[in-house]
Structure formats: C-alpha cells, structure tokens
Design a protein around this motif. Sequence first.
Motif, PDB file in Angstrom:
ATOM      1  N   UNK A 114      61.227  78.519  75.826  1.00 59.89           N
ATOM      2  CA  UNK A 114      61.912  79.089  74.877  1.00 59.89           C
ATOM      3  C   UNK A 114      62.765  78.058  74.068  1.00 59.89           C
ATOM      4  N   UNK A 115      63.141  78.465  72.885  1.00 65.53           N
ATOM      5  CA  UNK A 115      63.913  77.297  72.122  1.00 65.53           C
ATOM      6  C   UNK A 115      65.365  77.905  72.067  1.00 65.53           C
ATOM      7  N   UNK A 116      66.367  77.715  72.860  1.00 64.80           N
ATOM      8  CA  UNK A 116      67.504  78.612  72.721  1.00 64.80           C
ATOM      9  C   UNK A 116      68.286  78.125  71.571  1.00 64.80           C
ATOM     10  N   UNK A 117      68.759  79.324  70.903  1.00 63.13           N
ATOM     11  CA  UNK A 117      69.636  79.096  69.871  1.00 63.13           C
ATOM     12  C   UNK A 117      70.959  79.863  69.647  1.00 63.13           C
ATOM     13  N   UNK A 118      72.014  79.125  69.425  1.00 65.33           N
ATOM     14  CA  UNK A 118      73.397  79.676  69.906  1.00 65.33           C
ATOM     15  C   UNK A 118      73.642  80.236  68.301  1.00 65.33           C
ATOM     16  N   UNK A 166      70.319  83.180  71.569  1.00 64.09           N
ATOM     17  CA  UNK A 166      68.751  83.913  71.415  1.00 64.09           C
ATOM     18  C   UNK A 166      67.804  82.929  71.999  1.00 64.09           C
ATOM     19  N   UNK A 167      66.328  83.592  71.844  1.00 62.26           N
ATOM     20  CA  UNK A 167      65.440  82.880  72.519  1.00 62.26           C
ATOM     21  C   UNK A 167      64.841  82.067  71.392  1.00 62.26           C
ATOM     22  N   UNK A 168      65.120  82.172  70.259  1.00 57.05           N
ATOM     23  CA  UNK A 168      64.758  81.384  69.254  1.00 57.05           C
ATOM     24  C   UNK A 168      63.323  81.842  68.477  1.00 57.05           C
ATOM     25  N   UNK A 169      62.959  82.863  68.704  1.00 62.71           N
ATOM     26  CA  UNK A 169      61.656  83.659  68.605  1.00 62.71           C
ATOM     27  C   UNK A 169      61.686  84.761  67.397  1.00 62.71           C
ATOM     28  N   UNK A 170      60.979  84.383  66.300  1.00 67.04           N
ATOM     29  CA  UNK A 170      61.252  85.029  64.992  1.00 67.04           C
ATOM     30  C   UNK A 170      60.764  86.503  65.217  1.00 67.04           C
ATOM     31  N   UNK A 171      59.639  86.829  65.912  1.00 64.65           N
ATOM     32  CA  UNK A 171      59.247  88.135  66.104  1.00 64.65           C
ATOM     33  C   UNK A 171      60.036  88.914  67.000  1.00 64.65           C
TER      34      UNK A 171
END
Length: 217
Positions: A38-42, A54-59
């Motif tokens: 995943x691409x972690x997003x603060x 967040x997981x950085x997943x748009x869907x």
Amino acid sequence: MNCEVCQLKELEVEHFEIREVLRCILHTIVFHRALGLVRPKDVDLELFEITYVQCGDVELEKKIDEKIDQFISWVEKHPNKKSQICLSFYEVKSKQPSWFTNKTERLYWEQWYVNLNVTQHPKHLSSKLHHTKVVVDPGESATEERSSRRAMVEASLREVLFQIIKFVNEKKDHVPPISEGVIYFPYEITMPSSSDSAFGMDMIKRMLHSGHPTMLS
C-alpha cells in the motif's frame, strides 16, 4: 470459523463531525488490516488535532465515502437516535454444489462496530466551521463551551484509535491465511436499514437467517 467482534467506544458527535470521524476510524481499521503493498497517506483532520493513515487507494476511499454518505442520510431521517455502523471482514467460500445452485458464502472473521450518538446542538454553536464569516460570536461562554466540547470529542476519538490499535495487536490468531497478490481482505460496511427497526435487531435477524458468522452472498 471464529468471528472476533470489537465494539468501539461510543462517540458523541455533532452532525458536521460525522464524516471526518467515520473516515478517520474506518480508514484506520482498513489500513491496519491491509495485506499487500500500500502507499500510506497521512491525513490531517480539519476539525481535530489528529493525523491518521489511509492506504492511498482511490477506489477504497470512494467506497468508504459512499457508505458514509448513506449513513449521514440515515441519521438525517432519524434525528436524536444513537446509531451504529459495522465494518466486517470475511472470506468467500464455495458451498457444496447442489442440483439447483452453486452458491458461495461469506465467512465473517472480524466485525467492528462504530457507535455514534449524534447530538443536536443549537446552530450558532455547530455551524461556525462552515460559515465562519457570517456567524455572530454568541459570547465568551458559548465559545468556551464549544472549545471544551471539541476537546472532549478529540480525546474520545483518540481513545477509539488506541482501542483499534490495541485490538489489532492482540487479536491475530483468527486472521485467515494470506493469499498471494491480495492487498485487502474482502470487507463490507453495513448500517441501519431504511426502516425504523433497531440496527441491532436487523443484525440478529441476519445472523438467524444465515447462521452466524456466515451469510449467503
């Protein structure tokens, strides 16, 4: 299959806080149950001094936002009611085929219950964040009340986040084996039905109909 259940501490929130609070809680749970890359997003909350990941997943973000919209619509139709939203993780298994059908079933292995008590406060206390320029300051006492209430909600939300992390760290034996290439376990988000029946009764009916913790798809 053992289905672990986590009842999160009830949060008392105002209507305009629902979206941020649910985003924070639901994304935190999914992130801690993510399996693959995943691409972690603060994400910094606008209403509280809290940062979550967040997981950085748009869907994924889209699906969670859609469910939050449905939940907010339910709250608007049922004011002054305590409400609950459930995030469930499951496996999909094929049932024994018969002459007439070849169904699959969902084997639930973890369920998270988010409990909210949406309060109705006077508009001059709750709308300032959305209409900062047009709201007249109701006075020093009201400002102090607003600040005190905001601090209490923030502290309670932090407790819920710590509760999630504690549960994830302590409850591991029930988590199914990881399939290669899978990033997320299958999940569903359920909430009160459109009827006036209590959500708890709706869930009990589902369990009785399907056989807890499985449910026909």
